[in-house]
Design an enzyme around this catalytic site. Sequence first.
Site, PDB file in Angstrom:
ATOM      1  N   TYR A 134      49.638  42.586  52.492  1.00  0.00           N
ATOM      2  CA  TYR A 134      49.738  43.690  51.524  1.00  0.00           C
ATOM      3  C   TYR A 134      49.850  45.030  52.247  1.00  0.00           C
ATOM      4  O   TYR A 134      50.744  45.841  51.940  1.00  0.00           O
ATOM      5  CB  TYR A 134      48.518  43.680  50.606  1.00  0.00           C
ATOM      6  CG  TYR A 134      48.402  44.891  49.716  1.00  0.00           C
ATOM      7  CD1 TYR A 134      49.286  45.100  48.669  1.00  0.00           C
ATOM      8  CD2 TYR A 134      47.392  45.840  49.928  1.00  0.00           C
ATOM      9  CE1 TYR A 134      49.184  46.214  47.850  1.00  0.00           C
ATOM     10  CE2 TYR A 134      47.275  46.956  49.116  1.00  0.00           C
ATOM     11  CZ  TYR A 134      48.171  47.139  48.080  1.00  0.00           C
ATOM     12  OH  TYR A 134      48.069  48.247  47.281  1.00  0.00           O
ATOM     13  N   GLY A 154      50.588  49.408  34.509  1.00  0.00           N
ATOM     14  CA  GLY A 154      49.718  49.839  35.585  1.00  0.00           C
ATOM     15  C   GLY A 154      48.701  50.885  35.159  1.00  0.00           C
ATOM     16  O   GLY A 154      48.878  51.592  34.161  1.00  0.00           O
TER      17      GLY A 154
END
Length: 296
Positions: free
Chosen positions: A126, A10
Site C-alpha cells: 500500500y 469515501g
Amino acid sequence: MRILVTGRDGQVTKSLQEKLSLQSGIKLIVVGRPEFDLAQPTTVYNAIINAQPDLVVSAAAYTAVDQAEDEPELAYAINAAGAEAVAAAAHKCGVPVIHLSTDYIFSGDSRNPYTEEDLPEPRSVYGHTKLEGERLVALANPQHVILRTSWVYSPFGKNFVKTLLALAPQRESISIVADQWGNPTSAIDLASAILHIADHVTSKSDPAFYGVYHLAGTGDINWSGFTRAIFEISQMNGGPSATVIDISSADYPTKAIRPRNSRLNCRKYETTFGSCMPHWRTSVGLIIEGILRNKS
C-alpha cells in the site's frame, strides 16, 4: 467554482458534501464506479474531461492495507496508474489537482514527526503504491497539491472510531496496540482544509502553492491512548465504553507492516496557507457526539 472529487463513498467525499451543503458558490461533482473506475483509465479521462471542473480532488484509492499485500497489481493500478490518469485528465482540462496520500510512505523508524523533506521508505505494498502515485501525479500535472494525511476518521463509512463504538457494547475489554504513534485526523477537518487550498490555488494562481504537504490533526497519540479518549468522550455523552488493554505490535501481527511513527509535521501547510488543523481531541469529540446523536 466546480470541484470534481473522485470516490463516491469515501470519507473525504462525504465530508466535502456535508461542508458544501452549508455554503453556496461551489458545485461538487462526485464521480465513482462503475462509470468512473481508477483501474480503467479510459473511464477516468471521460468522466473528468466531460465534467469540465475548475479543480479536481483525487480522493479515491485502494485502501485495504493488508489485502494489498495479496493484490499488488490491483493496488498499483488504482493508487499509482489510476492517480496518474486523474492528474493527467485534470491537466488536459488546464486545472489543478489535489491528491490525497498517506503516512504509510514512511518507514516509521524516525523518532521525530516526519517533514516533507524526509526520505520516504514504505514498508508495505500500500505504501509503495501510494508513493508511486505521488510521483506520477507530480509528473502528470505541474499544478498539483499532494496532501499526506494519517489516521482518518469521520461519521461516514468504515473507520477506527466507528468500529470501536460498534464493538464496545459487545466487549468488556478491547486490546489495542500502544507502540504506534500518529496524528488522528478528522475527514471533516480535511474537507475544510481542501476547500481552503482550493480557494487559494484557483483564485491566486501562484505556483508557490503547488507541491507536497503534510496535513493531519494537531497533536499526537498512540492507538491505545486514542481509544481511551474515544471511550471517555463516548461515556460522557451516554455512549458505549470498554476497558482498553495495551498490547505491542508484535502481539497483533498484520500482513502489512504499519509505521511505528506516523506523526506528521504540518508546519509547511500552516505557513503556506495560513491555516492550522484543529487538535484531534476537539475534532474527535465533535464526531463522536454527532454519531451518538444520530443513533438516538
